[in-house]
Design a protein around this motif. Structure first.
Motif, PDB file in Angstrom:
ATOM      1  N   SER A 243       0.823  -1.209   0.000  1.00 48.45           N
ATOM      2  CA  SER A 243       0.000   0.000   0.000  1.00 48.45           C
ATOM      3  C   SER A 243       0.854   1.255   0.000  1.00 48.45           C
ATOM      4  CB  SER A 243      -0.931   0.006   1.218  1.00 48.45           C
ATOM      5  OG  SER A 243      -1.833  -1.073   1.178  1.00 48.45           O
TER       6      SER A 243
ATOM      7  N   ASN B 209      -4.089   6.618  -3.530  1.00 43.69           N
ATOM      8  CA  ASN B 209      -5.355   6.319  -2.856  1.00 43.69           C
ATOM      9  C   ASN B 209      -6.291   5.457  -3.709  1.00 43.69           C
ATOM     10  OD1 ASN B 209      -4.539   7.721  -0.630  1.00 43.69           O
ATOM     11  ND2 ASN B 209      -6.362   9.005  -0.508  1.00 43.69           N
TER      12      ASN B 209
ATOM     13  N   TRP C  51      -7.678   1.522  -2.813  1.00 46.10           N
ATOM     14  CA  TRP C  51      -9.073   1.124  -2.623  1.00 46.10           C
ATOM     15  C   TRP C  51      -9.570   0.178  -3.726  1.00 46.10           C
ATOM     16  CZ3 TRP C  51     -11.111   1.587   1.889  1.00 46.10           C
ATOM     17  CH2 TRP C  51     -10.735   2.631   2.734  1.00 46.10           C
ATOM     18  N   ASN C  52      -9.098   0.385  -4.942  1.00 44.19           N
ATOM     19  CA  ASN C  52      -9.602  -0.425  -6.050  1.00 44.19           C
ATOM     20  C   ASN C  52      -8.939  -1.791  -6.134  1.00 44.19           C
ATOM     21  OD1 ASN C  52     -11.337   1.657  -6.813  1.00 44.19           O
ATOM     22  ND2 ASN C  52      -9.808   2.580  -8.179  1.00 44.19           N
TER      23      ASN C  52
ATOM     24  N   MET D  67      -7.003  -3.465  -3.514  1.00 47.65           N
ATOM     25  CA  MET D  67      -6.496  -3.434  -2.140  1.00 47.65           C
ATOM     26  C   MET D  67      -5.475  -4.535  -1.861  1.00 47.65           C
ATOM     27  SD  MET D  67      -8.734  -3.335   1.366  1.00 47.65           S
ATOM     28  CE  MET D  67      -9.500  -1.811   0.808  1.00 47.65           C
TER      29      MET D  67
ATOM     30  N   TRP E 270      -3.637   8.008   2.137  1.00 53.95           N
ATOM     31  CA  TRP E 270      -3.223   6.729   2.704  1.00 53.95           C
ATOM     32  C   TRP E 270      -1.829   6.305   2.259  1.00 53.95           C
ATOM     33  CZ3 TRP E 270      -5.900   4.919   6.613  1.00 53.95           C
ATOM     34  CH2 TRP E 270      -7.244   5.283   6.736  1.00 53.95           C
TER      35      TRP E 270
END
Length: 276
Positions: free
Chosen positions: A33, A38, A42-43, A45, A240
């Protein structure tokens, strides 16, 4: 000749693999990550990053100042550990050998340090720091952390010293050694596993501490890793990628230290359990 796995061994291997996955997966997720933005986090993960992007690490170092926070955490941890090792070793020897009449009382007094949560004393400690202007200073925080971690290290180290024969002390006295010399030239090397374990536990506890640091350290230049990471979470938007990069940069040093001294930590804890 190949050895066949017995049913019991198969169970042990299964749980070893299972727990290895449980403990290693968060590290894997954090690392991958830290190389994504970002949207990609999220897409996709759980997938590997499409390309290695080090912008998050640049942001963590230049914008967030995570290296300064790591340095502050090391200063607090190292300073508190040194104080704890010196004072606990001397105190444990005195109480183990009953050189004072109040040794029994001191044992119970230190036990209160384990029974009473440190954060239960947060309000009076904050009041004291505010009254005397001790906020945002290294030395008061180091002394505070040393005091908080003293009881745990004391009961760990005194167990090792209790297992040492008094004849060692008598032989050192005959050779002309003072009490201080006995502690640091005789007892310290022999009880090194317990002392080393207490030092590592203290270091890790201070390195990861949040509540006191967040309350007593207001200047950004004095903030520790935990406080800096806490400040990265926004109410409406959180970046993130830099956050995960900061986490990686903060855990790498402590993981290296732990891996180097892992055998001594585990051996010291086991020895303390037997001798205590």
């Amino acid at each position: 000749m190949q050895r066949k796995l017995k049913p019991n061994n198969i169970i042990y291997v299964f749980f070893a693999i299972l727990f290895s996955f449980i403990f290693l997966y968060p590290v894997y997720f954090t690392v991958i990550s830290s190389l994504k933005d970002n949207n990609e986090i999220w897409n996709t993960m759980f997938a590997l990053p499409k390309e290695i992007n080090l912008d998050n690490y640049r942001s963590a170092i230049n914008d967030i100042g995570i290296l300064r926070s790591v340095l502050n955490s090391f200063i607090f941890s190292f300073g508190a550990t040194i104080i704890v090792v010196i004072t606990v070793t001397m105190g444990s020897y005195v109480i183990s050998r009953k050189l004072l009449k109040a040794c029994g009382f001191l044992r119970l007094y230190y036990l209160l340090g384990l029974m009473i949560p440190a954060y239960g004393m947060l309000i009076p400690i904050v009041k004291m720091f505010t009254t005397f202007g001790l906020q945002d200073h290294y030395l008061p925080m180091i002394i505070l952390y040393a005091g908080i971690n003293f009881p745990m290290s004391f009961y760990l180290i005194v167990g090792h010293i209790n297992g040492l024969s008094r004849e060692i002390d008598e032989a050192a006295y005959i050779d002309g050694c003072s009490t201080t010399g006995i502690v640091f030239r005789v007892i310290f090397p022999i009880a090194r596993p317990g002392i080393f374990t207490g030092a590592i536990i203290t270091f890790l506890a201070v390195y990861n501490e949040l509540i006191f640091a967040n309350t007593l350290l207001q200047q950004k230049s004095m903030q520790t890793i935990s406080v800096t990471l806490l400040g990265l979470k926004g109410e409406r938007f959180t970046s993130w990628g830099p956050m995960f990069a900061s986490i990686v940069l903060s855990i790498v040093p402590i993981m290296v230290i732990y891996l180097i001294f892992q055998e001594r930590i585990e051996g010291g804890i086991a020895a303390g359990a037997v001798k205590g």
